[in-house]
Scaffold this motif. Structure first.
Motif, PDB file in Angstrom:
ATOM      1  N   SER A  17       0.849  -1.205   0.000  1.00 47.05           N
ATOM      2  CA  SER A  17       0.000   0.000   0.000  1.00 47.05           C
ATOM      3  C   SER A  17       0.882   1.251   0.000  1.00 47.05           C
ATOM      4  O   SER A  17       1.951   1.282   0.624  1.00 47.05           O
ATOM      5  CB  SER A  17      -0.916   0.001   1.226  1.00 47.05           C
ATOM      6  OG  SER A  17      -1.758  -1.139   1.213  1.00 47.05           O
ATOM      7  N   ARG A  18       0.380   2.282  -0.684  1.00 43.54           N
ATOM      8  CA  ARG A  18       1.080   3.556  -0.717  1.00 43.54           C
ATOM      9  C   ARG A  18       0.078   4.681  -0.513  1.00 43.54           C
ATOM     10  O   ARG A  18      -0.971   4.724  -1.177  1.00 43.54           O
ATOM     11  CB  ARG A  18       1.824   3.735  -2.036  1.00 43.54           C
ATOM     12  CG  ARG A  18       2.639   5.025  -2.101  1.00 43.54           C
ATOM     13  CD  ARG A  18       3.470   5.081  -3.353  1.00 43.54           C
ATOM     14  NE  ARG A  18       2.641   5.179  -4.549  1.00 43.54           N
ATOM     15  CZ  ARG A  18       3.122   5.241  -5.801  1.00 43.54           C
ATOM     16  NH1 ARG A  18       4.435   5.153  -5.996  1.00 43.54           N
ATOM     17  NH2 ARG A  18       2.311   5.347  -6.835  1.00 43.54           N
ATOM     18  N   GLN A  19       0.366   5.589   0.367  1.00 44.18           N
ATOM     19  CA  GLN A  19      -0.497   6.726   0.665  1.00 44.18           C
ATOM     20  C   GLN A  19       0.363   7.976   0.735  1.00 44.18           C
ATOM     21  O   GLN A  19       1.470   7.951   1.292  1.00 44.18           O
ATOM     22  CB  GLN A  19      -1.229   6.521   1.985  1.00 44.18           C
ATOM     23  CG  GLN A  19      -2.250   7.612   2.293  1.00 44.18           C
ATOM     24  CD  GLN A  19      -2.998   7.325   3.582  1.00 44.18           C
ATOM     25  OE1 GLN A  19      -2.591   6.482   4.370  1.00 44.18           O
ATOM     26  NE2 GLN A  19      -4.126   8.020   3.776  1.00 44.18           N
ATOM     27  N   ILE A  23      -5.762   5.223  -0.854  1.00 45.37           N
ATOM     28  CA  ILE A  23      -4.580   4.375  -0.624  1.00 45.37           C
ATOM     29  C   ILE A  23      -4.378   3.533  -1.872  1.00 45.37           C
ATOM     30  O   ILE A  23      -5.266   2.774  -2.274  1.00 45.37           O
ATOM     31  CB  ILE A  23      -4.768   3.482   0.608  1.00 45.37           C
ATOM     32  CG1 ILE A  23      -4.960   4.340   1.870  1.00 45.37           C
ATOM     33  CG2 ILE A  23      -3.585   2.548   0.771  1.00 45.37           C
ATOM     34  CD1 ILE A  23      -5.235   3.530   3.112  1.00 45.37           C
ATOM     35  N   SER A  62      -2.486   0.661  -4.250  1.00 48.38           N
ATOM     36  CA  SER A  62      -1.804  -0.630  -4.181  1.00 48.38           C
ATOM     37  C   SER A  62      -0.778  -0.677  -5.308  1.00 48.38           C
ATOM     38  O   SER A  62      -1.151  -0.587  -6.493  1.00 48.38           O
ATOM     39  CB  SER A  62      -2.805  -1.770  -4.312  1.00 48.38           C
ATOM     40  OG  SER A  62      -2.144  -3.020  -4.274  1.00 48.38           O
TER      41      SER A  62
END
Length: 610
Positions: free
Chosen positions: A5-7, A31, A33
């Protein structure tokens, strides 16, 4: 799934109003992926977390060979760093544009362009790595233009150009070079360097590093399994080989096979492995013994010599060692120089001592000092191994000569009129005119004429230089018994061995009954002579001298006395009487047997008219 996950988050420190509507809209709440970056070769993600080194299940006796491999450049690999050196005060923005960067596709790291307008500089890419064994770093690269390799594009090892570098052109990848550089064990810094020289290259010039591999890199994953060599075993972590400790070896005997699967094995009793990394155990010599797992052999307390007598000669080695140490003090332990006929030695009788002035260096039981190692002492005379021909000149070797790397034997010597104990050493110096090596020996000669067996031995004197001189210690070659001793040496003994002899009553064996020989005296007027007893070989103690006796002159030494003759006649008479009585009894038995037989036969014939 190899995704994560990347935020988005605000970069710290926050210098804007992150609560404003525009800022909130910019940050967003979604968020994402995204795919995980691939692990470098020889690493993996067993649980979806960070990439960790791979461990190979190797067979017994084999270890995993760690190899650091960089196969892609999506992000900067571990232990890599960049450095930029500018000359002439270039601006920060201009300098940053000249540093090493990553390819957007992760295929390589690169640097390119000419120097800033205001000066020259260097862009460096560093890799810090620990290697636990001799290794090789290999990397493929592209240099534009090709002639820039070795001029603008360089590789350094520990900030200097390597002494050895092999560059090959890859035929299946035109324009690429495969570079190999050997590395010594230890912590190393590898640097890929691009040197900016204003006007020396075009904007399209540059240096690309595509992949890198370093063997035996600590902490790296294993690439393959490899068998440990003789004298080594698999380390505890299974990533390398380590030397067998002293007292152990990969083969328990001098001619045995390797124990590759079991690793290093303790030497059996009666053998030893003198140094770390021994491939096989060596057998202790005569008069020596060792316990299991020993790195050296020690003398037996007693050595014996068998002859034709029922009991062997016995020599007390423990008493000899104690006397030697008492007489020489510190010099007996290699902490002093002993001089014999102008030649100087450092001797550790049963304990090997380090080279003079080199604590922790090579060990030897006997060091022969030459030239500079004699600390400026006068010349040592003409001995075969002192002079070394160099062209038309003669020079004196200055290094101490190692004549006793190990004890070969502690053996009893029994020759006509000569007895004692000899400690024989094997050396490392070549023997002149022979294929063997020089050695040394110390012969403790039985001196039964000096009676201090139960008193203190003589103490060595020290001169104004601090050199020890021990009374009676001499070269065997200068002794009257030299030729006799030579007959007891093994074949192939170097004629230039340092053979010393020291007389002491503590080298005498206890006397035995057979050591006393009869010696007849002159014949007297009465026809009788006196027989006394003398020793056939030097010895001390033991049975007392037999009492003298008188005998008739006609007999040889050892002839019977009148009493002995009378006793022998009595025995003969008794034996004759017994034999005669036996014959009489046997004759009576035969007479009775055959008389009854034939008498009965005659009576029967008369009755039947025959």
């Amino acid at each position: 799934s190899h995704t994560r996950s990347r935020q988005r988050a605000w970069r710290a420190p926050v210098i804007c109003d992150k609560d404003s509507p525009a800022a909130v809209a910019l940050l967003g709440t979604n968020i994402e992926s995204v795919a995980c970056e691939p692990c470098q070769p020889n690493t993996h993600r067993p649980d979806g977390g960070e990439c960790i080194p791979m461990v190979l299940p190797c067979k017994p006796g084999q270890h995993g060979v760690p190899e650091l491999v960089v196969g892609h450049w999506h992000s900067w690999p571990s232990n890599f760093s960049q450095e930029l050196r500018t000359i002439g005060g270039a601006g920060a923005a201009a300098a940053a544009s000249r540093g090493w960067r990553l390819d957007a596709g992760g295929a390589f790291a690169f640097v390119r362009g000419t120097a800033p307008a205001s000066g020259d500089g260097e862009a460096l890419l560093h890799l810090h790595v620990d290697v636990h064994d001799t290794a090789t770093v290999r990397f493929s690269c592209e240099v534009t233009p090709a002639e820039a390799w070795g001029r603008d594009a360089l590789v350094w090892v520990d900030n200097v150009l390597p002494m050895v570098l092999v560059a090959e052109t890859l035929h299946d990848h035109p324009g690429q070079l495969l570079i190999s550089v050997p590395l010594a064990a230890g912590r190393r810094k590898l640097s890929w360097v691009w040197q900016y020289r204003e006007g020396s290259a075009s904007e399209s010039a540059g240096f690309r590093v595509l992949n890198v591999s370093v063997e035996h890199a600590m902490g790296a994953g294993a690439a393959r399994c490899e068998r440990c060599t003789e004298g080594t075993e698999v380390s505890v972590d299974g990533t390398s080989c380590r030397k067998c400790a002293a007292g152990t070896a990969t083969s328990p005997s001098e001619d045995g096979g390797a124990f590759a699967e079991e690793g290093c094995q303790p030497c059996p009793p009666g053998s030893f492995a003198p140094a770390a990394g021994s491939q096989s155990c060596l057998m202790c010599g005569h008069g020596l013994w060792s316990e299991r797992g020993s790195s050296s052999c020690t003398s037996a307390p007693v050595v014996e010599k068998s002859d034709l007598a029922p009991e062997p000669l016995t020599f007390n080695v423990t008493a000899l060692v104690a006397a030697w140490r008492y007489s020489l003090g510190d010099a007996a332990f290699g902490r002093g120089v002993l001089e014999v006929a102008g030649q100087q030695y450092i001797i550790g009788l049963l304990e090997a001592v380090p080279e003079p002035g080199q604590e922790g260096g090579e060990l030897s039981h006997v060091w022969e000092l030459h030239g500079d190692s004699r600390e400026g002492l006068p010349g040592i005379g003409e001995r075969a191994c002192d002079n070394v021909d160099v062209g038309n000149t003669v020079s004196m070797p200055s290094d101490p000569q190692r004549l006793g790397s190990r004890i070969v034997a502690v053996e009893a010597v029994s020759l006509p009129g000569l007895r004692g104990v000899r400690v024989q050493y094997e050396g490392e110096e070549p023997c002149p005119g022979m294929s063997g090596k020089r050695g040394a020996s110390l012969f403790f000669r039985c001196d039964a004429t000096v009676d201090y067996m139960y008193a203190m031995p003589p103490v060595a004197a020290r001169d104004e230089r601090g050199i020890y001189h021990l009374e009676g210690l001499r070269f065997v070659a200068s002794a009257p018994f030299a030729a006799l001793v030579a007959t007891s040496l093994p074949p192939g003994t170097c004629a230039d061995d340092a053979a010393l002899a020291w007389p002491t009553p503590l080298a005498c064996p206890p006397c035995r009954k057979v050591d006393w020989a009869e010696q007849p005296g002159e014949c007297g007027a009465d026809g009788m002579r006196e027989v006394t007893f003398v020793l056939v070989g030097p010895c001390l103690g033991g049975p007392d001298r037999p009492a003298a006796r008188r005998e008739a002159c006609g007999g040889s030494v050892g002839a019977a006395t009148e009493a002995e003759i009378e006793g022998m006649l009595k025995v003969v008479v008794v034996v004759a009487m017994i034999i005669g009585l036996a014959l009489i009894i046997y004759a009576a038995y035969l007479h009775r047997k055959y008389h009854a037989r034939y008498a009965g036969a005659g009576n029967a014939a008369l009755r039947y008219g025959r």
